[in-house]
Design a protein around this motif. Structure first.
Motif: not given
Length: 287
Positions: A26, A229, A232-233, A262, A265-266, A269-270
């Motif tokens: 992260t 994030g 999305r999960r 996580e 972390t996602e 990325a966004e």
């Protein structure tokens, strides 16, 4: 002074190998976002778009589906709010207000945590509570039953005691050796599991996480979208990880902390996708 027992627990969790690995990933993702070339001159624009997407995703986590363009138009005032919004719009408005308030309470979340929580709940719940229930805007539910997030089972009876634990946890913000992502994860889980408010607990939990990630220096740009994030999960892993956390075992706590790390972390990325669009001049207001 932070409670030494809380600090000891945080240090113990930080040392778990799976948690340490997830927190490191992260940190690296948020560092990449921080130095993205698209943020050199247009970070405020990117941060504004992060709030749009964060509010949309947080609302959808509570069942209120929408589009970025709709949320953006409502947020900037291009579309007026109806006088009597339907339940979906009420949740969206709560998400918009709580996500925006997260930017401001970040300055006090570690020094005046009760005030920060009250402000986040006021922002989230103002559109959701009506009639006599409006007396509980910004305040714990004080013995009233909460019907939210019923998949987690009944909330603990000791709302006051568990809310005090959240305050003790937030007192640890800025303590050397205690990752703010870990604090954000535990605080998020406590609000979601305890559900100290009559309505808006999920919105408050996710806004609190955003405030901590931004103000705690993990993402000083405010461009990451941790709510993205989580969305999305998926709702099932989200609720499943919270259920595991609520059991209080090491495996459950570890699963939840990794889930949040996580998701952040996602979310970074966004944020990179937002920064890419800003740099290329293709952040389309219609999307």
């Amino acid at each position: 002074m932070p409670d030494t027992r809380v600090l000891d627990s945080l240090h113990t969790i930080t040392a778990w190998p799976a948690v340490a690995e997830a927190l490191q990933e992260t940190s690296e993702a948020c560092t990449r976002l921080r130095w993205h070339e698209g943020l050199r001159r247009r970070a405020p624009e990117a941060a504004g778009e992060s709030r749009v997407r964060g509010a949309r995703c947080s609302a959808e986590m509570d069942g209120a589906r929408s589009e970025n363009a709709v949320v953006r138009s409502l947020l900037i005032g291009a579309t007026p709010w109806p006088e009597d919004p339907d339940p979906t719009l009420a949740v969206i408005r709560g998400a918009i207000q709580a996500t925006a308030e997260a930017e401001h309470v970040g300055r006090i979340v570690g020094t005046a945590p009760r005030q920060a929580l009250a402000r986040l709940h006021t922002a989230a719940a103002e559109p959701l509570l009506h009639g006599e229930d409006r007396a509980l805007v910004g305040r714990p539910r004080e013995g009233r039953e909460c019907q939210e997030m019923s998949d987690l089972g009944a909330p603990p009876a000791d709302v006051t005691g568990r809310l005090t634990r959240v305050v003790d946890l937030l007192d640890c913000v800025g303590t050397p050796g205690v990752p703010v992502v870990l604090i954000a994860a535990i605080a998020h889980a406590e609000i979601a599991v305890v559900r100290p408010f009559l309505r808006g607990n999920g919105l408050v939990a996710r806004a609190l996480e955003r405030a901590l990630v931004h103000a705690g220096g993990v993402d000083p740009t405010g461009v990451s979208v941790p709510e993205s994030g989580h969305l999305r999960r998926g709702a099932t892993p989200y609720l499943g990880s919270l259920t595991a956390y609520a059991r209080g075992s090491r495996d459950g706590v570890e699963l939840w902390v990794r889930h949040v790390a996580e998701a952040i972390t996602e979310g970074a990325a966004e944020g990179e996708r937002i920064a890419d669009a800003v740099r290329a001049g293709r952040l389309d207001p219609a999307t």
